[in-house]
Write an enzyme that holds these catalytic residues in place. Structure first.
Site, PDB file in Angstrom:
ATOM      1  N   SER A  42       0.861  -1.188   0.000  1.00 32.96           N
ATOM      2  CA  SER A  42       0.000   0.000   0.000  1.00 32.96           C
ATOM      3  C   SER A  42       0.895   1.235   0.000  1.00 32.96           C
ATOM      4  O   SER A  42       2.065   1.159   0.393  1.00 32.96           O
ATOM      5  CB  SER A  42      -0.847   0.002   1.283  1.00 32.96           C
ATOM      6  OG  SER A  42      -1.405   1.281   1.507  1.00 32.96           O
TER       7      SER A  42
ATOM      8  N   TYR B  34      -2.674  -1.254  10.458  1.00 28.86           N
ATOM      9  CA  TYR B  34      -2.565  -1.320   8.993  1.00 28.86           C
ATOM     10  C   TYR B  34      -1.235  -0.713   8.540  1.00 28.86           C
ATOM     11  O   TYR B  34      -0.503  -1.308   7.745  1.00 28.86           O
ATOM     12  CB  TYR B  34      -3.743  -0.577   8.360  1.00 28.86           C
ATOM     13  CG  TYR B  34      -3.842  -0.735   6.857  1.00 28.86           C
ATOM     14  CD1 TYR B  34      -4.409  -1.873   6.306  1.00 28.86           C
ATOM     15  CD2 TYR B  34      -3.368   0.248   5.997  1.00 28.86           C
ATOM     16  CE1 TYR B  34      -4.518  -2.032   4.924  1.00 28.86           C
ATOM     17  CE2 TYR B  34      -3.471   0.102   4.621  1.00 28.86           C
ATOM     18  CZ  TYR B  34      -4.049  -1.038   4.087  1.00 28.86           C
ATOM     19  OH  TYR B  34      -4.148  -1.178   2.719  1.00 28.86           O
TER      20      TYR B  34
HETATM   21  P1  NAD Z   1     -11.112  -6.093  -0.521  1.00 22.35           P
HETATM   22  O1  NAD Z   1     -11.698  -5.978   0.831  1.00 22.35           O
HETATM   23  O2  NAD Z   1     -12.023  -6.186  -1.689  1.00 22.35           O
HETATM   24  O3  NAD Z   1     -10.117  -7.331  -0.610  1.00 22.35           O
HETATM   25  C1  NAD Z   1      -9.494  -7.935   0.472  1.00 22.35           C
HETATM   26  C2  NAD Z   1      -9.631  -9.410   0.278  1.00 22.35           C
HETATM   27  O4  NAD Z   1      -8.901 -10.105   1.301  1.00 22.35           O
HETATM   28  C3  NAD Z   1     -11.094  -9.858   0.390  1.00 22.35           C
HETATM   29  O5  NAD Z   1     -11.401 -10.701  -0.686  1.00 22.35           O
HETATM   30  C4  NAD Z   1     -11.136 -10.599   1.707  1.00 22.35           C
HETATM   31  O6  NAD Z   1     -12.084 -11.631   1.757  1.00 22.35           O
HETATM   32  C5  NAD Z   1      -9.714 -11.159   1.773  1.00 22.35           C
HETATM   33  N1  NAD Z   1      -9.338 -11.536   3.116  1.00 22.35           N
HETATM   34  C6  NAD Z   1      -9.446 -10.801   4.246  1.00 22.35           C
HETATM   35  N2  NAD Z   1      -9.031 -11.517   5.307  1.00 22.35           N
HETATM   36  C7  NAD Z   1      -8.658 -12.738   4.811  1.00 22.35           C
HETATM   37  C8  NAD Z   1      -8.145 -13.900   5.414  1.00 22.35           C
HETATM   38  N3  NAD Z   1      -7.958 -13.975   6.729  1.00 22.35           N
HETATM   39  N4  NAD Z   1      -7.861 -14.963   4.625  1.00 22.35           N
HETATM   40  C9  NAD Z   1      -8.059 -14.905   3.280  1.00 22.35           C
HETATM   41  N5  NAD Z   1      -8.549 -13.818   2.662  1.00 22.35           N
HETATM   42  C10 NAD Z   1      -8.845 -12.751   3.434  1.00 22.35           C
HETATM   43  O7  NAD Z   1     -10.137  -4.848  -0.668  1.00 22.35           O
HETATM   44  P2  NAD Z   1      -8.932  -4.612  -1.690  1.00 22.35           P
HETATM   45  O8  NAD Z   1      -8.796  -3.147  -1.805  1.00 22.35           O
HETATM   46  O9  NAD Z   1      -9.111  -5.402  -2.928  1.00 22.35           O
HETATM   47  O10 NAD Z   1      -7.691  -5.144  -0.859  1.00 22.35           O
HETATM   48  C11 NAD Z   1      -6.731  -6.033  -1.396  1.00 22.35           C
HETATM   49  C12 NAD Z   1      -5.351  -5.652  -0.904  1.00 22.35           C
HETATM   50  O11 NAD Z   1      -5.023  -4.374  -1.422  1.00 22.35           O
HETATM   51  C13 NAD Z   1      -5.240  -5.538   0.616  1.00 22.35           C
HETATM   52  O12 NAD Z   1      -4.036  -6.114   1.052  1.00 22.35           O
HETATM   53  C14 NAD Z   1      -5.225  -4.039   0.845  1.00 22.35           C
HETATM   54  O13 NAD Z   1      -4.550  -3.681   2.017  1.00 22.35           O
HETATM   55  C15 NAD Z   1      -4.494  -3.581  -0.392  1.00 22.35           C
HETATM   56  N6  NAD Z   1      -4.685  -2.153  -0.692  1.00 22.35           N
HETATM   57  C16 NAD Z   1      -5.908  -1.670  -1.052  1.00 22.35           C
HETATM   58  C17 NAD Z   1      -6.046  -0.308  -1.319  1.00 22.35           C
HETATM   59  C18 NAD Z   1      -7.354   0.304  -1.717  1.00 22.35           C
HETATM   60  O14 NAD Z   1      -7.462   1.545  -1.724  1.00 22.35           O
HETATM   61  N7  NAD Z   1      -8.376  -0.477  -2.059  1.00 22.35           N
HETATM   62  C19 NAD Z   1      -4.940   0.538  -1.214  1.00 22.35           C
HETATM   63  C20 NAD Z   1      -3.721   0.006  -0.852  1.00 22.35           C
HETATM   64  C21 NAD Z   1      -3.605  -1.342  -0.600  1.00 22.35           C
END
Ligand code: NAD
Length: 269
Positions: A152, A165
């Site tokens: 991130s 986080y």
């Molecule tokens: P999201 O909530 O759609 O995806 C997160 C996924 O992780 C979900 O499918 C959830 O079911 C899964 N998950 C959570 N806990 C879990 C566990 N214990 N075991 C297996 N799966 C699990 O959100 P996203 O934005 O797609 O997030 C994906 C990644 O991207 C994350 O690591 C997040 O920190 C990172 N990220 C997202 C953003 C943003 O703005 N969306 C920015 C920076 C980083």
């Protein structure tokens, strides 16, 4: 949509039932990869990922294998079983994408130890254990492999009220660099993507609210949030042979967020 050297690779994507993980699984299938779609509880989301992945792969002329596998990455036993099931089914794998992540908003002085552990357990410990299993597998079979961590912008930008986080993503930076250095001679590349604000379910609090979305986008030099597909494109590049000489790097895919929009105009005078 063709990145060199991806077709035929076998990939595990954690947290692939929604958002960025879903887009990564779909994009890699469209590049001809066989994809193991991990989910924790959203089977329906994982099935949607699989259907779309198969459609996109077929559209590109690829016949790919997909597999939906339940596992909670905060549990070591679940990770071992995830990896074993892929190895049993496909004889091995070539790419591990550590994407699963959660966040929690609490003032830092009020965060309980249990909630701290919960976020670290998924985002950092979970990613480490998935990466560890991938390294072991790559070393055992004596063939190259690659790991991509979904970090991130908060790998480097502090995030008040999201201390667990921030710590998890800061730690992910050193997870990426340490493994990259340790296993560079074994043909194992370890890199990360660092998304900026991206339109996914993790951001439900602002994605469906135009005023809140505008407030978020004000801080982004390019003036808009990113899409999961843009994160998937960078992941496909890092997984491919086109990134063959890259390891230990975090690629920021953030519309310039890490350039600090507030510095766009001179402050002084
Ligand atoms: P999201 O909530 O759609 O995806 C997160 C996924 O992780 C979900 O499918 C959830 O079911 C899964 N998950 C959570 N806990 C879990 C566990 N214990 N075991 C297996 N799966 C699990 O959100 P996203 O934005 O797609 O997030 C994906 C990644 O991207 C994350 O690591 C997040 O920190 C990172 N990220 C997202 C953003 C943003 O703005 N969306 C920015 C920076 C980083």
């Amino acid at each position: 949509m063709t990145v060199q050297g991806l077709a035929g690779k076998r990939v595990i994507v954690t947290g692939a039932s929604s958002g960025i993980g879903q887009a990564i699984a779909i994009r890699l299938a469209a590049e001809g990869c066989h994809v193991a779609i991990n989910y924790r509880s959203d089977l329906e989301g994982a099935q949607k990922t699989e259907t779309t992945a198969q459609e996109k792969a077929a559209h590109q002329g690829y016949e790919v294998k997909t597999r939906i596998i339940q596992a909670d990455v905060s549990k070591e036993g679940d990770i071992l079983s995830l990896v074993n099931r892929v190895v049993d089914a496909w004889g091995g794998f070539d790419v591990m994408v550590c994407n699963a992540g959660i966040q929690m908003e609490v003032p830092s002085h009020e965060l309980t130890a249990a909630d701290f552990d919960k976020v670290i357990g998924v985002n950092l410990r979970g990613a480490y254990l998935c990466a560890r299993e991938a390294v072991q597998h790559f070393l055992q079979r004596e063939q190259p492999g690659t790991i991509i961590n979904v970090s991130s912008v908060h790998e480097i930008i502090p995030r008040p009220q999201y201390i667990s986080y921030s710590i998890s993503k800061g730690g992910m930076g050193n997870l990426t660099r340490t493994l990259a250095l340790e296993y560079a001679r074994s043909g194992i590349r370890v890199n990360a993507i660092a998304p900026g604000a991206t339109e996914t379910p993790i951001n439900d609090d602002w994605v469906d609210d135009p005023d809140k979305e505008a407030a978020v986008e004000k801080h982004i030099p390019m003036g808009r949030a990113g899409t999961p597909e843009e994160m998937a494109a960078a992941t496909a590049f890092l997984a491919s042979d086109e990134a063959a000489y890259m390891t230990g790097q975090t690629l920021y895919i953030d519309g310039g967020l890490t350039l600090y929009a507030d510095f766009r105009k001179p402050w002084s005078a």
